[in-house]
Design a protein around this motif. Structure first.
Motif, PDB file in Angstrom:
ATOM      1  N   LYS E  99       1.304  -1.391   0.241  1.00  0.00           N
ATOM      2  CA  LYS E  99       0.300   0.343   0.048  1.00  0.00           C
ATOM      3  C   LYS E  99       0.489   1.419   0.700  1.00  0.00           C
ATOM      4  CE  LYS E  99      -4.172   1.560   2.303  1.00  0.00           C
ATOM      5  NZ  LYS E  99      -4.503   0.795   3.544  1.00  0.00           N
ATOM      6  N   LEU E 100       2.469   0.850   0.861  1.00  0.00           N
ATOM      7  CA  LEU E 100       2.880   2.166   1.146  1.00  0.00           C
ATOM      8  C   LEU E 100       3.623   2.419  -0.528  1.00  0.00           C
ATOM      9  CD1 LEU E 100       4.325   4.243   3.032  1.00  0.00           C
ATOM     10  CD2 LEU E 100       6.253   2.972   2.329  1.00  0.00           C
ATOM     11  N   ILE E 101       3.879   0.989  -1.155  1.00  0.00           N
ATOM     12  CA  ILE E 101       4.481   1.614  -2.712  1.00  0.00           C
ATOM     13  C   ILE E 101       4.333   1.871  -3.858  1.00  0.00           C
ATOM     14  CG2 ILE E 101       6.734   0.656  -1.583  1.00  0.00           C
ATOM     15  CD1 ILE E 101       6.597  -1.361  -2.859  1.00  0.00           C
ATOM     16  N   GLY E 102       2.760   1.443  -3.044  1.00  0.00           N
ATOM     17  CA  GLY E 102       1.600   1.169  -4.523  1.00  0.00           C
ATOM     18  C   GLY E 102       1.844   0.814  -5.091  1.00  0.00           C
ATOM     19  N   VAL E 103       1.608  -0.150  -4.926  1.00  0.00           N
ATOM     20  CA  VAL E 103       1.999  -1.830  -5.838  1.00  0.00           C
ATOM     21  C   VAL E 103       0.577  -2.235  -6.118  1.00  0.00           C
ATOM     22  CG1 VAL E 103       2.835  -3.413  -3.974  1.00  0.00           C
ATOM     23  CG2 VAL E 103       3.353  -3.825  -7.084  1.00  0.00           C
ATOM     24  N   GLN E 104       0.513  -2.387  -6.788  1.00  0.00           N
ATOM     25  CA  GLN E 104      -0.840  -3.257  -7.523  1.00  0.00           C
ATOM     26  C   GLN E 104      -0.387  -5.392  -7.869  1.00  0.00           C
ATOM     27  OE1 GLN E 104      -4.066  -2.651  -7.020  1.00  0.00           O
ATOM     28  NE2 GLN E 104      -4.642  -5.318  -6.877  1.00  0.00           N
ATOM     29  N   VAL E 105      -0.638  -6.255  -6.695  1.00  0.00           N
ATOM     30  CA  VAL E 105      -0.356  -7.885  -7.304  1.00  0.00           C
ATOM     31  C   VAL E 105      -1.590  -8.505  -7.913  1.00  0.00           C
ATOM     32  CG1 VAL E 105       1.170  -7.735  -4.859  1.00  0.00           C
ATOM     33  CG2 VAL E 105      -1.652  -8.269  -4.929  1.00  0.00           C
ATOM     34  N   PRO E 106      -0.205  -9.369  -8.948  1.00  0.00           N
ATOM     35  CA  PRO E 106      -1.312  -9.806  -9.092  1.00  0.00           C
ATOM     36  C   PRO E 106      -2.488 -10.421  -8.619  1.00  0.00           C
ATOM     37  CG  PRO E 106       0.602 -10.326  -9.439  1.00  0.00           C
ATOM     38  CD  PRO E 106       1.484  -9.096  -8.549  1.00  0.00           C
ATOM     39  N   LYS E 107      -3.395 -10.783  -9.179  1.00  0.00           N
ATOM     40  CA  LYS E 107      -4.649 -11.857  -9.105  1.00  0.00           C
ATOM     41  C   LYS E 107      -4.446 -12.953  -8.497  1.00  0.00           C
ATOM     42  CE  LYS E 107      -9.286 -10.560  -8.538  1.00  0.00           C
ATOM     43  NZ  LYS E 107      -9.809 -10.029  -7.769  1.00  0.00           N
ATOM     44  N   LYS E 108      -3.214 -13.293  -8.739  1.00  0.00           N
ATOM     45  CA  LYS E 108      -2.850 -14.776  -8.630  1.00  0.00           C
ATOM     46  C   LYS E 108      -2.882 -14.532  -7.023  1.00  0.00           C
ATOM     47  CE  LYS E 108      -0.274 -18.925  -8.927  1.00  0.00           C
ATOM     48  NZ  LYS E 108       0.532 -19.571 -10.451  1.00  0.00           N
ATOM     49  N   VAL E 109      -1.639 -13.674  -6.642  1.00  0.00           N
ATOM     50  CA  VAL E 109      -1.035 -13.368  -5.598  1.00  0.00           C
ATOM     51  C   VAL E 109      -1.968 -13.844  -4.490  1.00  0.00           C
ATOM     52  CG1 VAL E 109       0.391 -12.087  -4.205  1.00  0.00           C
ATOM     53  CG2 VAL E 109       0.984 -12.051  -6.402  1.00  0.00           C
ATOM     54  N   ASP E 110      -3.131 -12.883  -4.615  1.00  0.00           N
ATOM     55  CA  ASP E 110      -3.724 -12.605  -3.534  1.00  0.00           C
ATOM     56  C   ASP E 110      -5.160 -14.153  -3.671  1.00  0.00           C
ATOM     57  OD1 ASP E 110      -4.183 -10.168  -3.660  1.00  0.00           O
ATOM     58  OD2 ASP E 110      -6.060  -9.690  -4.995  1.00  0.00           O
ATOM     59  N   TYR E 111      -5.493 -15.063  -4.624  1.00  0.00           N
ATOM     60  CA  TYR E 111      -5.243 -15.996  -4.399  1.00  0.00           C
ATOM     61  C   TYR E 111      -4.425 -16.926  -2.781  1.00  0.00           C
ATOM     62  CZ  TYR E 111      -9.869 -15.053  -6.857  1.00  0.00           C
ATOM     63  OH  TYR E 111     -11.326 -14.739  -7.006  1.00  0.00           O
ATOM     64  N   MET E 112      -2.882 -17.488  -3.674  1.00  0.00           N
ATOM     65  CA  MET E 112      -2.463 -17.909  -2.648  1.00  0.00           C
ATOM     66  C   MET E 112      -2.750 -17.067  -1.696  1.00  0.00           C
ATOM     67  SD  MET E 112       0.311 -17.595  -5.615  1.00  0.00           S
ATOM     68  CE  MET E 112       1.523 -18.940  -4.708  1.00  0.00           C
ATOM     69  N   ARG E 113      -2.353 -15.876  -1.152  1.00  0.00           N
ATOM     70  CA  ARG E 113      -2.510 -15.376  -0.100  1.00  0.00           C
ATOM     71  C   ARG E 113      -3.987 -15.678   0.998  1.00  0.00           C
ATOM     72  NH1 ARG E 113      -0.062  -9.243  -1.182  1.00  0.00           N
ATOM     73  NH2 ARG E 113       2.334 -10.010  -1.099  1.00  0.00           N
ATOM     74  N   VAL E 114      -4.939 -15.564   0.109  1.00  0.00           N
ATOM     75  CA  VAL E 114      -5.867 -16.297   1.054  1.00  0.00           C
ATOM     76  C   VAL E 114      -6.279 -17.523   1.399  1.00  0.00           C
ATOM     77  CG1 VAL E 114      -8.871 -16.473   0.827  1.00  0.00           C
ATOM     78  CG2 VAL E 114      -7.828 -14.271  -0.142  1.00  0.00           C
ATOM     79  N   ILE E 115      -5.613 -18.202   0.053  1.00  0.00           N
ATOM     80  CA  ILE E 115      -5.258 -19.961   0.960  1.00  0.00           C
ATOM     81  C   ILE E 115      -4.822 -20.160   2.317  1.00  0.00           C
ATOM     82  CG2 ILE E 115      -4.330 -22.366   0.395  1.00  0.00           C
ATOM     83  CD1 ILE E 115      -5.093 -21.427  -2.992  1.00  0.00           C
ATOM     84  N   ILE E 116      -3.258 -19.643   2.018  1.00  0.00           N
ATOM     85  CA  ILE E 116      -2.572 -19.678   3.238  1.00  0.00           C
ATOM     86  C   ILE E 116      -2.745 -18.759   4.407  1.00  0.00           C
ATOM     87  CG2 ILE E 116      -0.365 -18.462   4.747  1.00  0.00           C
ATOM     88  CD1 ILE E 116       0.362 -20.208   2.374  1.00  0.00           C
ATOM     89  N   MET E 117      -3.915 -17.478   4.390  1.00  0.00           N
ATOM     90  CA  MET E 117      -4.505 -16.908   5.567  1.00  0.00           C
ATOM     91  C   MET E 117      -5.237 -16.957   6.616  1.00  0.00           C
ATOM     92  SD  MET E 117      -3.968 -12.828   4.672  1.00  0.00           S
ATOM     93  CE  MET E 117      -5.156 -12.528   3.584  1.00  0.00           C
ATOM     94  N   GLU E 118      -6.281 -18.306   5.416  1.00  0.00           N
ATOM     95  CA  GLU E 118      -6.826 -18.897   5.604  1.00  0.00           C
ATOM     96  C   GLU E 118      -6.466 -20.201   6.724  1.00  0.00           C
ATOM     97  OE1 GLU E 118     -10.161 -17.786   6.771  1.00  0.00           O
ATOM     98  OE2 GLU E 118      -9.398 -15.675   5.797  1.00  0.00           O
ATOM     99  N   LEU E 119      -5.438 -20.777   6.162  1.00  0.00           N
ATOM    100  CA  LEU E 119      -5.626 -21.768   6.624  1.00  0.00           C
ATOM    101  C   LEU E 119      -4.933 -21.411   7.684  1.00  0.00           C
ATOM    102  CD1 LEU E 119      -3.212 -23.690   4.079  1.00  0.00           C
ATOM    103  CD2 LEU E 119      -4.805 -24.765   5.594  1.00  0.00           C
ATOM    104  N   ALA E 120      -3.686 -20.715   7.940  1.00  0.00           N
ATOM    105  CA  ALA E 120      -3.757 -20.237   9.043  1.00  0.00           C
ATOM    106  C   ALA E 120      -5.099 -19.812  10.343  1.00  0.00           C
ATOM    107  CB  ALA E 120      -3.022 -18.668   8.883  1.00  0.00           C
ATOM    108  N   ARG E 121      -6.066 -19.121   9.203  1.00  0.00           N
ATOM    109  CA  ARG E 121      -6.674 -18.718  10.810  1.00  0.00           C
ATOM    110  C   ARG E 121      -7.477 -20.245  11.257  1.00  0.00           C
ATOM    111  NH1 ARG E 121      -9.121 -14.363   9.969  1.00  0.00           N
ATOM    112  NH2 ARG E 121      -8.612 -14.140   7.583  1.00  0.00           N
ATOM    113  N   ILE E 122      -7.673 -20.799  10.239  1.00  0.00           N
ATOM    114  CA  ILE E 122      -7.694 -22.346  10.952  1.00  0.00           C
ATOM    115  C   ILE E 122      -6.897 -22.760  12.173  1.00  0.00           C
ATOM    116  CG2 ILE E 122      -8.190 -24.923  10.184  1.00  0.00           C
ATOM    117  CD1 ILE E 122      -9.063 -24.355   7.672  1.00  0.00           C
TER     118      ILE E 122
END
Lengths: 179, 376, 168, 182, 406
Positions: E99-122
């Motif tokens: 957010k600070l450096i103003g970069v938009q990551v590819p959609k795939k990164v978002d989805y990978m992050r979601v997988i990892i983050m939700e695993l962490a939540r579990i």
């Protein structure tokens, strides 16, 4: 309070049915579950005898690589030490002398290279920082010792022996990223 | 006399040995239920684990907190251990060995108030915990002691009432008689074992026995997540060993009493085909099989259920267990009276044979008086 | 959910508090207003009850130290959040280092209790009206405010390190 | 039960404290198989220690599954996680409350040396306040490493003479850490 | 017992019931604290009259430390905040930087992050709920769930090479793509997890002993919880459906369909149920993300000055070598600015307030640590309850010492 998201759903049901009030159905159900597990195969890794396979990218004990001709890759640039958040790496660099070409790949080399394994947090930043593919974290574990001083790993423990190469080919996912 | 001595020594040794190995069994049962292996490195299959524990505790520094009451601190575990060991004396372990000349009871003492003796000894046992917990001068230990004593008192009542039911049916306080009443397995178109005659009574007894032994879900006196160690928080070394040991001895005795009272003790189906030494041995085996089954049930319950809260525990003891036991007692009484013919006009039912058996109801009332007198 | 924009929030705030709002900016879409330190309490109290803004959730209180900004060395940030409108607002006040005191908002948000204590612990900000303004994370015997820029991070007793290697 | 004095009655070969007698060996083996840990788990490593207790690693195999949260009953103090300067006196107190013989396993970078937290509030290694027997590196260590550390403790326990706790070396060690003998 | 929410507003009850008042030290090393913090309880028998908390026993000066470390070295520090779900912290920090450096990551990164983050939540919720089980005395459920958690750790290990303190992901993407083994293991996990989870559920959820223990233990009303600054499952258990994933979606959370489970009274049973349901919802999110994973790169090519170039490039291209050195030395310029970014951590809104002055290290980085903020409500929640309730409340609040003390 009104719903903030329109997606909420109350999930806890505190009303007990008659059967639940009786204690026994749930208790017997629970006991049935645990009994089933008695007859299940255990899920334990008998550690010292059986070892679980680590992921190839596991971040364990470091190795200082040699190249194919057995020369040390490290050029003592110090990037790993700078990249280390725990400040666990120290080194001193020295100029390569004539006749040492078979020992060191670059003109400079690390005359001492120490990692304090007690400080190290195995974050893998040193591996990423190394521009010479010299330091890698491997899927070996650092053993435990009785004395503090044993954890200062010098070059004797870090540099891979010529005849016992440490296989890091699978780790090179980091080094040789597909475009 | 010599035979009695042998039995005493054998019982002592067996009880201690079994209690020691129950610790291993507990760990193994827990491990199996949790998909683990359990102790397996001390000897083959971890069989030397209890010895290792004992050896370690024996050679551990004996520690006494500065502010603890010195003598009471030592007496506490002693009482716990002593009372738990003496209860085994009145339990008939096997059918009496009938030789040509004499009949040898496999029992230390066939006192005719056997079950009363057990109840009495168990209620003394809580003093060990109370004294131990109080004298440690530690708040957690004190909490454990308070919980232990109130729990014991509350559950003893229900236990006593449920025992009375059995006593009423049998007409005797002697454990040998109670066991003998359940001879065989099937008689007169119904099972002989008390559990089939008095299932509610059995459930009440099982639950109260769990509570008396401080086993989960009633392990409040030592519940680890709340009181650290409960009454034995300040104990270490062999004194702790005594407490833990007493717990396992108690569990063993409780299970033996359960199988004697409700599961026919040493009786087993088809026992009439045997006699003499074979009968004694087979009966003994049957008794131990039943006992170990209940020990397993105890452990099974412990590793499955969450524990109660203190007030819920009291609630169940006073508001559920005791009324249920009393109602059951009442029904039993009515049924007995009916079968004995008290409601019919003829007074034949009060036959001489019945009068000989120690006046069930009279015994009951006196028994209850003693109990209430004790606990209040 | 109403469509409350930062401009609307700002307009309403300026209407109500006019001069007390010294400055405002919008870094990365989060409206930040600088307010006179003595008005902070009133502002936050008003924001909580205002029917339009409904800034009724205190997300965070934090401090920062700007040693070069004379007279405004210590900055106290309040992050507020209107859950209903889903708008966030950052309110900040600058305090002089000689007397870094500001009114406590513990009477508005009880959750401010520990956050104010933490800010005191780190920066030495005195929250007037806080019932128990003592150190929370550090030992009571500590005699400085460690997050101020002039104090060192490192533990002085560490021996196994040579700073020359780390470029710091 | 007073203090155990049996050791004095057993003859050793040359009477020195570190010579193992056969009683030493038996008791050592018993102790090694029944090390009851006190998990002084403060942070990340504590979670990994919980993992070690779980089914997949099962410290119960070593007879170590009985957690003794009361220091009186524990043999092994497992310090897992960061120890801050605020916590150090408590750690020392817990160590003092433990009954002899006692061992200390320092799990993880933070407990061993402060690790990444070279800061004003973190103790740079618990060996500044209590003697440590075995260090386990890693941040956090894998359960395998924790088991490895426990096995090292077992080795130590097995090879330790019963007399060591009365020896001058041991008293000196305690004195160094300003700990009371009793 | 106390079925109604706790109405006692003061930290200390003034009037006492008959009997003597004692103080009881719950902690610092009490088994129920699962970490190190102290509660000095004032008790009358088993009843708690008040409590005074001491925290800071593992204060590690994260925020000061963050001021001394270059941006890319802060990821390992965030690991140790809420160590039960460290990938969420890592990625929260990375997103803050992006957010600070103003970069938009590819959609795939978002989805990978979601997988990892939700695993962490579990993983986080499994620890919390199984520990509630332990504190009620049912140890077995804990071991069942830890076997599942172990599988999640294996998944992390495949991605980043560590189990607990993951240091996963980089500013601008991931350090490497999901490996084939990861895919195999994840599929297996998704297939089998529910069965085991249901088993745990059956063991406790409708067991009357457990219900009696947890219903009414440590309640808090929604308004009071908001006043205290509760977020996450504990707030939702009190009936307020505030979830950062829905309110201010980050990392493409708006693409996924999931519900927000809420409770009614905010007691331990509600918290338990909410966490149980959240685990199921997380599983749903993972399935959605995994099945709809877009093609593309696993890192953003737009940020060469933050995302390390490949080693091969470093050897051959001068530009890559320069970037490499600059990134490692932490010399890449960052914009001057101020960012607040929040993610839904295991325990609630995990915020990163970053003030950058353009230097190589953050000027000021403050973490909004949900545990720290809601743990102060603990005395109020347990006043009038019993010691057993206090223990359960503590474990159901899921106070993680690392996050509490920073």
């Amino acid at each position: 309070m009104e719903s903030l998201s329109n997606r909420k759903k109350v999930v806890s049901n505190k009303k007990m049915s008659f059967m639940e009030k009786l204690y026994f159905p749930a208790i017997l159900g629970g006991m049935w579950i645990t009994l089933k597990h008695v007859f299940k195969k255990h899920n334990t890794i008998k550690y010292p005898e059986v070892k679980r396979e680590f992921a190839p990218v596991y971040r364990g004990q470091h190795v200082l690589k040699r190249d194919e001709q057995g020369r040390e890759n490290c050029t003592a640039c110090g990037l790993c030490a700078v990249a280390c958040p725990a400040e666990a790496i120290t080194m001193t660099s020295e100029e390569r002398k004539k006749g040492e070409e078979h020992l060191y790949r670059e003109e400079k080399y690390a005359s001492t290279y120490e990692i304090n394994m007690l400080r190290c947090i195995f974050c893998g930043l040193c591996e990423e920082a190394c521009p010479k593919e010299a330091i890698f974290l491997t899927d070996r574990m650092v053993p435990t010792f009785f004395e503090r001083n044993d954890f200062i790993y010098g070059k004797d423990k870090l540099v891979e022996p010529v005849d016992q190469r440490v296989d890091i080919s699978k780790r090179q996912l980091t080094g040789k990223r597909p475009a | 006399m010599i035979i009695k001595l042998i039995i005493v020594v054998a019982l002592f040794a067996i009880t201690l040995g079994i209690a020691a190995y129950l610790t291993l069994m507990e760990r193994k049962v827990a491990a199996w239920m949790q998909d683990r292996i359990g102790p397996d490195r001390a000897g083959p299959f971890g069989l030397l684990q209890p010895l290792a524990d004992g050896g370690k505790m024996f050679f551990k520094e004996d520690f006494r907190p500065t502010n603890a009451d010195k003598w009471l601190f030592i007496i506490g575990p002693g009482i716990a251990m002593f009372t738990s060991l003496i209860t085994g004396a009145v339990i008939p372990w096997a059918p009496a060995l009938k030789t040509a000349t004499e009949t040898i009871a496999i029992q230390v003492a066939d006192v005719n108030i056997g079950i009363l003796f057990i109840m009495g000894a168990v209620s003394v046992g809580v003093y060990g915990i109370m004294i131990g917990g109080w004298s440690s001068n530690n708040k957690f230990a004190l909490f454990g002691a308070i919980r232990a004593s109130s729990q014991m008192i509350s559950y003893e009542l229900a236990m006593g009432v449920s025992v009375i039911t059995i006593v009423m049916m049998t007409g005797s306080l002697s454990l040998t008689k109670i066991v003998d009443m359940q001879h065989g397995f099937w008689d007169n178109g119904w099972f002989t074992w008390n559990v089939f005659k008095q299932p509610i009574c059995f459930v009440v007894f099982l639950i109260t026995a769990l509570a008396e032994c401080n086993r989960a879900p009633f392990d409040l006196p030592e519940c680890e997540s709340e009181l650290i160690g409960g009454y034995h928080t300040e104990y270490g070394a062999m004194k702790l060993g005594f407490f833990l040991f007493a717990e396992y001895v108690n569990m063993f005795i409780s299970c033996a009493v359960i199988s004697a009272l409700f599961f026919g003790g040493y009786n087993f189906p088809g026992m009439d085909h045997f006699s003499g030494l074979t009968l004694t041995i087979l009966g003994g085996v049957a008794f131990f099989v039943k006992t170990f089954f209940f020990i397993f049930v105890f452990m099974w319950i412990r590793w499955t259920l969450p524990r109660f809260r203190y007030d819920q525990l009291m609630h169940i003891g006073w508001k559920k267990m005791i009324p249920i036991a009393l109602i059951n007692l009442l029904i039993t009484g009515v049924v007995i009276a009916y079968t004995e013919g008290w409601f019919s006009k003829s007074k034949d039912a009060e036959s001489a044979s019945n009068a000989k058996t120690e006046q069930p109801l009279g015994v009951n009332t006196s028994f209850e008086k003693t109990k209430t007198g004790n606990s209040l | 959910m109403s469509n409350l924009t930062n401009e609307m929030v700002l307009a309403r705030l300026q209407e109500k508090f006019g001069d007390a709002i010294r400055n405002h900016e919008e870094p990365y879409g989060l409206l930040t207003i600088e307010i006179q330190s003595d008005k902070t309490h009133d502002l936050i109290a008003w924001l909580k009850t205002d029917e339009v803004l409904k800034m009724s959730f205190l997300t965070l209180i934090g401090g920062a130290h700007f040693p070069n900004d004379k007279g405004r060395e210590i900055c106290v940030n309040y992050h507020l959040h209107s859950l209903v409108n889903n708008v966030r607002l950052r309110v900040r006040a600058f305090l002089p280092i000689e007397n870094p005191s500001i009114q406590s908002i513990i009477d508005i948000y009880i959750g401010a209790d520990w956050q104010e204590r933490e800010t005191y612990d780190f920066f030495g900000v005195i929250f007037e009206g806080h019932p128990n303004l003592t150190r929370i994370l550090n030992e009571d015997s500590m005699d400085y405010f460690p997050m101020r820029k002039e104090y060192h991070l490192e533990d002085a007793t560490r021996e196994d390190k040579d700073d020359r290697y780390f470029g710091r | 039960m007073g203090k155990v004095e049996i050791i004095n009655g057993v003859e050793t070969i040359n009477g020195e404290g570190f010579q193992l007698t056969s009683l030493d060996k038996v008791i050592g083996a018993a102790r090694a198989n029944s090390v009851w840990p006190l998990p002084f788990a403060t942070s990340c490593c504590g979670i990994e220690y919980m993992g070690t207790m779980g089914s997949n690693y099962d410290v119960a195999r070593f007879g170590m599954e009985r957690m003794s949260f009361s220091p009186r009953q524990a043999d092994l103090l497992i310090v897992a996680g960061t120890i801050s300067k605020k916590l150090a006196p408590i750690l020392k107190q817990v160590y003092e409350q433990m009954a002899e013989p006692k061992w200390v396993l320092s799990v993880g970078a933070c407990a061993c040396s402060g690790g990444i937290f070279d800061t004003y509030s973190v103790l740079q290694g618990i060996d500044r306040v209590i003697p440590v027997d075995v260090y386990v590196p890693g941040c956090p260590p894998r359960p395998e490493q924790i088991i490895e550390g426990c096995m090292n403790i077992h080795r130590l326990v097995k090879s330790e003479s019963l007399r060591r706790r009365y020896s001058d070396e041991y008293k000196h060690l305690l004195k160094k850490y300003d700990l009371n003998d009793e | 017992m106390s079925d109604t929410p706790n109405k006692n507003k003061s930290l200390f009850a003034d009037e006492t019931i008959d009997g003597q008042i004692a103080t009881l030290n719950l902690g610092p090393t009490h088994p129920a604290t699962h970490g190190i913090f102290q509660n000095v309880l004032t008790v009358d028998g088993e009843k708690i009259l008040g409590s005074v908390q001491t925290v800071g026993y593992i204060h590690r000066a994260f925020e000061k430390l963050a001021e001394r470390r270059p941006y890319n070295q802060i990821t390992p520090i965030t690991d140790r905040l809420n160590y039960c779900s460290s990938p969420i912290n890592n990625m929260g920090w990375e997103m803050t930087m992006e957010k600070l450096i103003g970069v938009q990551v590819p959609k795939k990164v978002d989805y990978m992050r979601v997988i990892i983050m939700e695993l962490a939540r579990i993983a986080d919720h499994l620890v919390c709920n199984s520990v509630i089980g332990v504190d009620t005395g049912a140890l077995t459920g804990f071991t069942y769930m830890f076997q599942q958690r172990e599988l999640i750790y294996e998944l992390y290990e495949e991605v980043c090479g560590a189990r607990l303190t993951t240091n996963i992901g980089r500013i601008g993407g991931f350090e490497r793509d999901f490996s084939p083994t990861f895919h195999v293991k994840l599929k297996k996990f998704l297939k089998e997890f529910n069965k085991h989870f249901q088993e745990f559920d059956d063991l406790l959820l409708r067991n009357r002993i457990f219900m009696d223990r947890t219903i009414g233990a440590g309640p808090i009303s929604g308004e009071r919880a908001l006043d205290y600054g509760f977020t996450g499952p504990n707030l939702r258990a009190a009936g307020v459906d505030y979830d950062v994933r829905v309110m201010t979606p980050y990392s493409s959370y708006e693409d996924f369909d999931f519900i927000i489970p809420v409770g009614t009274q905010g007691d331990t049973y509600d918290r338990f149920c909410v966490r149980q349901e959240e685990v199921r919802q997380s599983l749903r999110i993972i399935e959605q993300a995994y099945n709809n994973m877009p093609e593309g790169s696993y890192f953003s090519p737009d940020v060469p000055e933050f995302y390390l170039p490949t080693k091969a490039d470093v050897y051959t291209k001068m530009e890559a070598l320069i970037y490499h050195f600059k990134i490692v030395m932490g010399e890449t310029p960052v914009p001057v600015g101020e960012v607040y970014h929040a993610v839904e951590g295991g325990n609630g809104e995990l915020g990163f307030h970053l003030i950058s002055d353009g230097g190589r290290t953050p000027y000021r980085l403050q973490f909004r640590r949900p545990c720290f903020i809601y743990y102060q409500a603990y005395p109020e929640m347990i006043t009038g309850q019993t010691i057993s309730d206090a223990v359960l409340t503590l474990s159901s609040l899921n106070v993680i010492a690392g996050e509490l003390d920073a």
